[in-house]
Design a protein around this motif. Structure first.
Motif, PDB file in Angstrom:
ATOM      1  N   UNK A 361       6.358 -26.879  -0.718  1.00  0.00           N
ATOM      2  CA  UNK A 361       6.549 -25.847  -1.746  1.00  0.00           C
ATOM      3  C   UNK A 361       6.491 -24.475  -1.075  1.00  0.00           C
ATOM      4  N   UNK A 362       7.245 -24.299  -0.018  1.00  0.00           N
ATOM      5  CA  UNK A 362       7.108 -23.061   0.764  1.00  0.00           C
ATOM      6  C   UNK A 362       7.492 -21.825  -0.035  1.00  0.00           C
ATOM      7  N   UNK A 363       8.383 -21.978  -1.032  1.00  0.00           N
ATOM      8  CA  UNK A 363       8.738 -20.829  -1.854  1.00  0.00           C
ATOM      9  C   UNK A 363       7.574 -20.365  -2.717  1.00  0.00           C
ATOM     10  N   UNK A 364       6.550 -21.233  -2.866  1.00  0.00           N
ATOM     11  CA  UNK A 364       5.364 -20.861  -3.645  1.00  0.00           C
ATOM     12  C   UNK A 364       4.262 -20.268  -2.781  1.00  0.00           C
ATOM     13  N   UNK A 365       4.502 -20.176  -1.488  1.00  0.00           N
ATOM     14  CA  UNK A 365       3.443 -19.680  -0.613  1.00  0.00           C
ATOM     15  C   UNK A 365       3.137 -18.205  -0.881  1.00  0.00           C
ATOM     16  N   UNK A 366       4.172 -17.383  -1.047  1.00  0.00           N
ATOM     17  CA  UNK A 366       3.927 -15.952  -1.250  1.00  0.00           C
ATOM     18  C   UNK A 366       3.165 -15.670  -2.547  1.00  0.00           C
ATOM     19  N   UNK A 367       3.565 -16.234  -3.715  1.00  0.00           N
ATOM     20  CA  UNK A 367       2.744 -15.975  -4.916  1.00  0.00           C
ATOM     21  C   UNK A 367       1.328 -16.521  -4.794  1.00  0.00           C
ATOM     22  N   UNK A 368       1.149 -17.634  -4.081  1.00  0.00           N
ATOM     23  CA  UNK A 368      -0.209 -18.145  -3.873  1.00  0.00           C
ATOM     24  C   UNK A 368      -0.998 -17.239  -2.934  1.00  0.00           C
ATOM     25  N   UNK A 369      -0.311 -16.634  -1.978  1.00  0.00           N
ATOM     26  CA  UNK A 369      -0.964 -15.666  -1.098  1.00  0.00           C
ATOM     27  C   UNK A 369      -1.478 -14.478  -1.914  1.00  0.00           C
ATOM     28  N   UNK A 370      -0.656 -13.987  -2.831  1.00  0.00           N
ATOM     29  CA  UNK A 370      -1.079 -12.867  -3.684  1.00  0.00           C
ATOM     30  C   UNK A 370      -2.256 -13.275  -4.581  1.00  0.00           C
ATOM     31  N   UNK A 371      -2.235 -14.518  -5.052  1.00  0.00           N
ATOM     32  CA  UNK A 371      -3.341 -15.023  -5.866  1.00  0.00           C
ATOM     33  C   UNK A 371      -4.636 -15.049  -5.055  1.00  0.00           C
ATOM     34  N   UNK A 372      -4.565 -15.510  -3.815  1.00  0.00           N
ATOM     35  CA  UNK A 372      -5.763 -15.559  -2.969  1.00  0.00           C
ATOM     36  C   UNK A 372      -6.260 -14.162  -2.636  1.00  0.00           C
ATOM     37  N   UNK A 373      -5.349 -13.215  -2.443  1.00  0.00           N
ATOM     38  CA  UNK A 373      -5.750 -11.829  -2.187  1.00  0.00           C
ATOM     39  C   UNK A 373      -6.477 -11.245  -3.404  1.00  0.00           C
ATOM     40  N   UNK A 374      -5.977 -11.564  -4.598  1.00  0.00           N
ATOM     41  CA  UNK A 374      -6.634 -11.085  -5.823  1.00  0.00           C
ATOM     42  C   UNK A 374      -8.037 -11.683  -5.944  1.00  0.00           C
ATOM     43  N   UNK A 375      -8.178 -12.972  -5.598  1.00  0.00           N
ATOM     44  CA  UNK A 375      -9.505 -13.603  -5.625  1.00  0.00           C
ATOM     45  C   UNK A 375     -10.441 -12.930  -4.635  1.00  0.00           C
ATOM     46  N   UNK A 376      -9.934 -12.652  -3.431  1.00  0.00           N
ATOM     47  CA  UNK A 376     -10.759 -11.994  -2.420  1.00  0.00           C
ATOM     48  C   UNK A 376     -11.179 -10.604  -2.890  1.00  0.00           C
ATOM     49  N   UNK A 377     -10.272  -9.898  -3.555  1.00  0.00           N
ATOM     50  CA  UNK A 377     -10.591  -8.575  -4.094  1.00  0.00           C
ATOM     51  C   UNK A 377     -11.730  -8.660  -5.103  1.00  0.00           C
ATOM     52  N   UNK A 378     -11.653  -9.674  -5.976  1.00  0.00           N
ATOM     53  CA  UNK A 378     -12.694  -9.841  -6.997  1.00  0.00           C
ATOM     54  C   UNK A 378     -14.032 -10.206  -6.367  1.00  0.00           C
ATOM     55  N   UNK A 379     -14.008 -11.075  -5.366  1.00  0.00           N
ATOM     56  CA  UNK A 379     -15.250 -11.530  -4.746  1.00  0.00           C
ATOM     57  C   UNK A 379     -15.909 -10.437  -3.911  1.00  0.00           C
ATOM     58  N   UNK A 380     -15.099  -9.646  -3.197  1.00  0.00           N
ATOM     59  CA  UNK A 380     -15.656  -8.625  -2.305  1.00  0.00           C
ATOM     60  C   UNK A 380     -15.950  -7.307  -3.021  1.00  0.00           C
ATOM     61  N   UNK A 381     -15.311  -7.099  -4.159  1.00  0.00           N
ATOM     62  CA  UNK A 381     -15.588  -5.885  -4.919  1.00  0.00           C
ATOM     63  C   UNK A 381     -14.757  -4.698  -4.502  1.00  0.00           C
ATOM     64  N   UNK A 382     -13.753  -4.913  -3.653  1.00  0.00           N
ATOM     65  CA  UNK A 382     -12.829  -3.824  -3.293  1.00  0.00           C
ATOM     66  C   UNK A 382     -11.463  -4.437  -2.998  1.00  0.00           C
ATOM     67  N   UNK A 383     -10.437  -3.570  -3.039  1.00  0.00           N
ATOM     68  CA  UNK A 383      -9.061  -4.021  -2.892  1.00  0.00           C
ATOM     69  C   UNK A 383      -8.813  -4.583  -1.494  1.00  0.00           C
ATOM     70  N   UNK A 384      -8.212  -5.791  -1.450  1.00  0.00           N
ATOM     71  CA  UNK A 384      -7.852  -6.427  -0.184  1.00  0.00           C
ATOM     72  C   UNK A 384      -6.346  -6.603  -0.148  1.00  0.00           C
ATOM     73  N   UNK A 385      -5.714  -6.164   0.939  1.00  0.00           N
ATOM     74  CA  UNK A 385      -4.266  -6.306   1.068  1.00  0.00           C
ATOM     75  C   UNK A 385      -3.800  -6.092   2.495  1.00  0.00           C
ATOM     76  N   UNK A 386      -2.528  -6.428   2.733  1.00  0.00           N
ATOM     77  CA  UNK A 386      -1.914  -6.247   4.044  1.00  0.00           C
ATOM     78  C   UNK A 386      -1.263  -4.870   4.142  1.00  0.00           C
ATOM     79  N   UNK A 387      -1.138  -4.340   5.372  1.00  0.00           N
ATOM     80  CA  UNK A 387      -0.144  -3.298   5.542  1.00  0.00           C
ATOM     81  C   UNK A 387       1.217  -3.988   5.655  1.00  0.00           C
TER      82      UNK A 387
END
Length: 528
Positions: A361-387
């Motif tokens: 399901x490689x076409x689903x990797x990018x939306x799942x990546x964004x989902x994991x970034x949102x989870x990390x943001x919630x857990x750490x308490x600050x915005x997490x993202x790539x340049x």
């Protein structure tokens, strides 16, 4: 059973009459509570905030003529009562956040008041079982000149409404998006599978069988199915999940079915068991193929009869649970090998859904990546993202054909967690991505060929990052042969054992030396 009415305040019909004359007028909301054969325990009265004065007056009048009726006033965030999308969304929010208890209360949905748009939306929500209610229609009783009017209870016979309901698309989006944890997946096959699971979860109590590789998301999907069922009122108990691979020996029977005090040595107290805890709820048995044959027989009996015997007890325990089973094994092959009961497989295989792994399901990797970034943001308490550069580098690596994703979505989750932890200020840089690519590459190598040496033993991280996965696998085998050989020539003879027979003169050591040079390696480097 208590009667609970849910309805909208009619800002025209419910405001008829002034002073004492209001008691001479038919007012639909008030009239429902004046029916001699319909005792109303509670009235959930929804109203537009601009009608708060009228709502309070109607509530006070209900208390006057029906003091046993509790009136709950609920303002709606609704600006345009004729906007279908807005009205449906507003009433859907109410339905999804309301704690329905259909085993204790009978719900009557009053559809006389409100706009025609609201009445249609009430019907659709009731037909789709977002609201477990019967429709209640009230009307004036002109023949009797009775201000209370009359009421009719309508139990939906959906076969009569096919023509109407076919004009409106059921809100699959809410259910399927919920089952996918809100991830906007793009894989058509997976989306179709989730859509059908949503339909089955709402309409059926039969077992579901989820198969697929480790990390494909079986546990999360089972938990989401439970939440969806609970929101629709089809389960009332708890979600009980257990990995059957952790159940071994005598403790397996006790863990699943419970035991009586003194049933065996060490049983100092009675134990309830997981099946009993799942009564009226949902039981998720992950890795069900790991259960022993005795436990399988007991489970089959519990599914079919809704009762079982705890260890050491002659008294059956009842438990009406819904079952989801998960496995990464081929249960049919286990049946043929005598390790899994054929009758149990037939019972749990009515709805079988194979979940594809991340690499499929490689076409689903990018939306799942964004989902994991949102989870990390919630857990750490600050915005997490790539340049921008780092995101492109990570996706290029993640989407490449040689990215194995052996642990599927668990690998992706762990990968994002590591990068988020290392990111200063939550910014994932290209350097962090490069290190993560190397880390995943080493992990996948070790998992595929645990007996072969790791390339990190002879190559730097920078060198390793430049070598394709195909070459990595081949080079590990070459290094293993070199370390088992006394010299370069002996290693060459083993590695080129077929092609050297076709050459008049062979120089195996030279061929091997050239191959190793491609990676800036020598025989001495490997064996040094």
């Amino acid at each position: 059973m208590k009667n609970v009415v849910i309805g909208l305040l009619g800002n025209v019909k419910d405001s008829r009459g002034k002073g004492k004359k209001r008691w001479e007028q038919w007012r639909p909301t008030l009239g429902v509570c004046q029916q001699p054969d319909l005792a109303i325990s509670r009235f959930e009265l929804l109203y537009h905030p601009g009608d708060s004065r009228l709502a309070n007056n109607v509530a006070a009048d209900i208390q006057t003529i029906s003091p046993q009726t509790e009136v709950r006033l609920m303002p709606l965030d609704l600006s345009d009562p004729w906007d279908f999308q807005q009205v449906y969304g507003c009433l859907l929010d109410f339905a999804e956040n309301y704690a329905f208890a259909p085993e204790q209360e009978r719900y009557l949905l009053h559809i006389t008041t409100g706009t025609h748009v609201a009445q249609i939306c009430w019907f659709l929500l009731c037909e789709a079982n977002y609201i477990p209610a019967s429709l209640l229609q009230s009307s004036p009783d002109r023949a009797q000149d009775n201000p209370a009017g009359k009421v009719d209870v309508i139990d939906l016979d959906l076969s009569k409404y096919d023509a109407l309901s076919s004009r409106f698309q059921r809100r699959h989006l809410e259910g399927t998006a919920f089952l996918k944890s809100g991830i906007a997946t793009r894989n058509h096959q997976f989306n179709s599978l989730i859509q059908e699971i949503e339909q089955v979860a709402i309409r059926s109590r039969a077992p579901l069988l989820l198969t697929g590789p480790t990390g494909a998301g079986k546990s999360q999907l089972a938990a989401n199915v439970y939440q969806l069922k609970k929101r629709r009122g089809s389960v009332r108990g708890d979600f009980v999940a257990v990995n059957c691979a952790t159940l071994r020996g005598d403790s397996a029977m006790s863990a699943l079915f419970g035991h009586q005090k003194g049933a065996y040595t060490g049983a100092l107290q009675a134990r309830k068991g997981l099946l009993a805890k799942a009564d009226q709820g949902l039981l998720f048995l992950d890795e069900i193929g790991e259960l022993g044959l005795d436990e399988q027989a007991m489970l089959l009996h519990a599914i079919e009869e809704k009762q079982f015997y705890p260890v050491g007890s002659d008294n059956p325990v009842s438990s009406d649970f819904q079952l989801i089973a998960g496995t990464n094994q081929d249960l049919q092959a286990q049946v043929q090998a005598g390790a899994f009961r054929e009758d149990l497989l037939a019972r749990i295989n009515l709805w079988h859904y194979p979940l594809p792994g991340l690499k499929d399901r490689r076409e689903d990797l990018e939306p799942n990546l964004d989902f994991e970034l949102a989870k990390a943001t919630e857990e750490l308490g600050y915005k997490v993202g790539f340049n921008q550069q780092a995101r492109k580098a990570y996706l290029d690596f993640a989407l490449a054909a040689d990215a194995l994703w052996l642990g599927n979505f668990r690998d992706l989750n762990a990968s994002v967690q590591r990068m988020a932890t290392l990111a200063e200020g939550g910014r994932i840089t290209l350097d962090i991505v490069q290190k993560e690519r190397q880390r995943l590459g080493r992990y996948w190598q070790r998992d595929i060929d645990p007996e072969l040496p790791l390339l990190s033993e002879v190559l730097s991280e920078g060198q390793l990052a430049e070598i394709d996965l195909f070459d990595q696998h081949q080079l590990r085998q070459v290094i293993a042969v070199c370390r088992q050989s006394r010299n370069l020539s002996e290693a060459g003879r083993q590695l080129f054992n077929r092609s050297r027979e076709k050459k008049k003169s062979s120089n195996d050591s030279h061929r091997l030396r050239q191959y190793l040079a491609k990676f800036a390696l020598s025989f001495d480097d490997i064996n040094g």
